[in-house]
Structure formats: structure tokens, C-alpha cells
Design a protein around this motif. Sequence first.
Motif, short mmCIF file in Angstrom:
data_model
loop_
_atom_site.label_atom_id
_atom_site.label_comp_id
_atom_site.label_asym_id
_atom_site.label_seq_id
_atom_site.Cartn_x
_atom_site.Cartn_y
_atom_site.Cartn_z
N LYS A 195 0.83 -1.21 0.00
CA LYS A 195 0.00 0.00 0.00
C LYS A 195 0.86 1.26 0.00
O LYS A 195 0.59 2.23 -0.74
CB LYS A 195 -0.91 -0.02 1.23
CG LYS A 195 -1.85 1.17 1.32
CD LYS A 195 -2.72 1.07 2.55
CE LYS A 195 -3.62 2.29 2.68
NZ LYS A 195 -4.47 2.22 3.90
N ARG A 198 2.36 1.85 -3.39
CA ARG A 198 1.41 2.47 -4.33
C ARG A 198 1.31 3.96 -4.06
O ARG A 198 1.32 4.78 -4.99
CB ARG A 198 0.04 1.80 -4.20
CG ARG A 198 -0.04 0.41 -4.77
CD ARG A 198 -1.48 -0.01 -5.00
NE ARG A 198 -2.26 0.02 -3.78
CZ ARG A 198 -2.43 -1.01 -2.97
NH1 ARG A 198 -1.84 -2.16 -3.25
NH2 ARG A 198 -3.17 -0.92 -1.88
N THR A 304 -9.43 6.64 -4.33
CA THR A 304 -9.05 5.79 -5.46
C THR A 304 -9.31 6.48 -6.79
O THR A 304 -8.48 6.43 -7.70
CB THR A 304 -9.82 4.46 -5.38
OG1 THR A 304 -9.50 3.79 -4.16
CG2 THR A 304 -9.46 3.55 -6.54
N ARG A 307 -6.64 9.13 -7.37
CA ARG A 307 -5.33 8.56 -7.71
C ARG A 307 -5.32 8.02 -9.13
O ARG A 307 -4.32 8.14 -9.86
CB ARG A 307 -4.96 7.46 -6.72
CG ARG A 307 -4.66 7.95 -5.31
CD ARG A 307 -3.55 8.95 -5.28
NE ARG A 307 -3.08 9.22 -3.93
CZ ARG A 307 -2.27 10.20 -3.60
NH1 ARG A 307 -1.82 11.02 -4.54
NH2 ARG A 307 -1.89 10.37 -2.35
N ARG A 364 -5.51 -0.55 -6.98
CA ARG A 364 -6.37 0.38 -6.25
C ARG A 364 -7.84 0.13 -6.57
O ARG A 364 -8.70 0.15 -5.67
CB ARG A 364 -6.00 1.82 -6.60
CG ARG A 364 -4.72 2.30 -5.94
CD ARG A 364 -4.53 3.79 -6.14
NE ARG A 364 -3.36 4.27 -5.43
CZ ARG A 364 -3.34 4.59 -4.16
NH1 ARG A 364 -4.45 4.47 -3.44
NH2 ARG A 364 -2.25 5.03 -3.58
N ALA A 365 -8.15 -0.09 -7.85
CA ALA A 365 -9.54 -0.37 -8.22
C ALA A 365 -10.02 -1.67 -7.59
O ALA A 365 -11.14 -1.75 -7.07
CB ALA A 365 -9.66 -0.43 -9.74
N VAL A 368 -11.13 -1.65 -3.79
CA VAL A 368 -12.47 -1.18 -3.42
C VAL A 368 -13.55 -1.98 -4.14
O VAL A 368 -14.72 -1.57 -4.17
CB VAL A 368 -12.62 0.33 -3.72
CG1 VAL A 368 -11.68 1.15 -2.86
CG2 VAL A 368 -12.38 0.63 -5.20
N LEU A 387 -15.90 1.87 -10.19
CA LEU A 387 -15.74 1.69 -8.76
C LEU A 387 -17.11 1.65 -8.10
O LEU A 387 -17.89 2.62 -8.22
CB LEU A 387 -14.91 2.83 -8.16
CG LEU A 387 -13.61 3.15 -8.90
CD1 LEU A 387 -12.94 4.38 -8.27
CD2 LEU A 387 -12.66 1.97 -8.88
N SER A 392 -18.16 -0.07 -0.01
CA SER A 392 -16.73 0.31 -0.07
C SER A 392 -16.27 0.78 1.29
O SER A 392 -17.00 1.43 2.01
CB SER A 392 -16.52 1.41 -1.10
OG SER A 392 -16.90 0.95 -2.38
#
Length: 392
Positions: A195, A198, A304, A307, A364-365, A368, A387, A392
Motif C-alpha cells: 500500500k 502504491r 481511489t 489517484r 487500487r480499483a 475497493v 468503482l 466500499s
Amino acid sequence: MPTLVPRLSHLPLWKQDLVIALGTWLIGVLVYLSGTQVLLNGPDSTPLWIRLTELTALCALEMLRRKVPWALLGALVVVAVDVAISPSLPILVVFTDFLYATTLYGSRRMSRVMIGIAAIGTLAVICLALVLSSQWRTAILVAFAFLPFLVTPVWWAANVRQQRDIAENERANAVQLATIGELDRRAAVAGERSKMARDLHDVIAGHLSAIAIQSEAALSMATADPKLSRKVLESVRENSVSALDEMRAMIGLLRADTEIEPTAPARLAELSKLVESARASGLEVELGSVPDPSSPLPAAVDLTAYRIAQEALTNAVKHAPGGRAVLDIRSRGGILTVEVRNDLQPGRLDDGGTGLGLLNMRERAAAVGGTLAAGPSGGGWLVRAELPLEGS
């Protein structure tokens, strides 16, 4: 207060057996010298040297008491000689230690066999006493007098063995739990490192890449419009400050011994700054639909989406400088869709990058519960992330 004599259990096994053999031999000698070794009626006419020889041989075999079943078989020979002459108390007492050791240190099968032998031996002693004695009451008393020498050591050793096995199982379970805990800890550390990697990549690829591109543009515009140069330099400064803030927040999380006030993570509310930074880098950005600020998004989805948009625009600046990009973010049917479409310039698909940008966007996608697709589309390059807003 420390003791001068170490506990028996702390000694090596051979020293433990030596202490036991010497102790039983000394006690046996004292019994023989006191003349209290007689088990049956009448005086003991056996010479003392024969009794001591039997006792010495049996105690010498005690050094091999853990060698099952050979030590027990050797002890049986000595006991048989003693019974043939006249049963004596020291020999039977020492023999109980062989029964105890065989049950405790032998295999599981041997331990079960010893329990069966003790049960059968009990019946055999009672029956033999009834046959040899003229009075059944005397036979019963004699039989029960002999039973402790046969039943007690086997029963005691079986209980000790059971408790030892339980303790070993508990220790094994504790080791397994500790191993599982260590594996969970390592997995958690690996997850946190992934994490952080990223996040760090987003900071470097987003802000610092924009700083590098904008700085190069500012150097190439030394004789251009001062207002445009100033705008580029202001964007460089803004990206620098943002990068420092995010790096400071990350360092504050890593250093638990310091009280550094964490910086709030970037959200879609700051999308305008992201667009202006990309424009200052020479990219023509068209902003399509954006979510209604009055309808708050889940924090994880909000971060998310930001980003992914940041990474996609950064890639567009790097791979299609001076081109055109369209950013569209819309919410429909419980799904937040982020689309970034940019021109695709020939010969710039592979510039030696690490490829971590697309990987981080997909991770990242997925974190969630969403999906991300990226690739050529309609003569350009399309990044599309879906997303979910629920759960979430």
C-alpha cells in the motif's frame, strides 16, 4: 535461595539414571543389613553376599532402564532368581522401577501392553496365592500385599505419560499458533508495504513527474511570455508543496514515535488542481462531467478515483506531451466511472517506464471492489475504471 544440589530433572539422562541406581542400591543395602528384607514367614537363610550380588546386578541394569524392553527382560531374570531362592523386599521394590520406566519410556504400543500385563498379572497373583495357600484369607492378603509392586508403577507411569503427551500437544499447538501469528504479521507488513509503495509511486509519478516536465518547459521558455513562464513556475511550486505534504504524512505514519499531524489525503474535490497541473505541463485537458460536490462519496472510492485520474493524466503528459486529454467522472447506478482518454502518439507507447502505473491503478480499483481497463481505443488511449459505491 539457590540450592547446592541441582534438581534431578536438570541433569543429563545418564546422570539421572546413575543417581537413581546408586540411591536404590544404597537403600537396598541398608534393608539387607537391617534384616527387614523377608517377605514370607521364616528367617532368610540366603547368604548376604548372594542378596547383594542380586541387588548390584539389578541396580546396574537400572542404568539401562530407558532401553525398552531389554532392560525389563534382564530385570526379570534377576527377579526370577530371587523368587526361586526366596523373594526379598529390595529386589521387588527395584523391579517396580523397571515397570515404571517401561510404561513411561516405551512406545505407545508397549505402554498399552504393560497395562494389559498389569491387569493379567493381578489376576495371576491372586489365583497363584489361592492355589499355594491352604487358607483363602491368607492367600488374599498375600496377593494384595504383592499387588502394589505390580499395579502401582504401571498406573503411575501411565498417568505421567498421559500428562506428558498433553503437555507436548499444548506446546506443539503453541508453536503452531506462534507460527501462524508470525505469518499473519508478515502478510500484514507485506500488505502495508504494498500500500505504501502504491502511495509513494503516486506521489512520485504524479507530482514529481509534473515538476520535471514543467521545469523542462520553463527552461525552454526563457524568451517566451513572462506570464506563461510564471504560471508554469507557480504550478511547479504547487506540485512541490503537495508532494512534500504527502511525503510528510507518509513519514508521520511510519514513525510512530513522533507526533506529526497527518495531512488529509487528496480527494476529487481537488480535481481542479490536478487539471491545472496537467495543463501547465503542456497537456490540453478537457474536463467533462464531475460528481456533485454535495453528494459525498465513500472515502476509499474518493481517494481511489483521484489517484487513478492523477496517474492517467501523468501518463498522458509523459507519453503524449502537447496532446489532448478528456477527463470524465460520473456516478450512475451505484457505480463511479472514471475515464481518461488521450491522444496516442506513434512511437511513444514504450519509453522504458517501469509499468507500475497501470499495475497500481488496477490494484487500487480492485481494493475497493472495482475494475480497471486500459488500452488503445479509437485512435487514442483510454483508461476506464468502474468503482462500486456500495460496500466500499
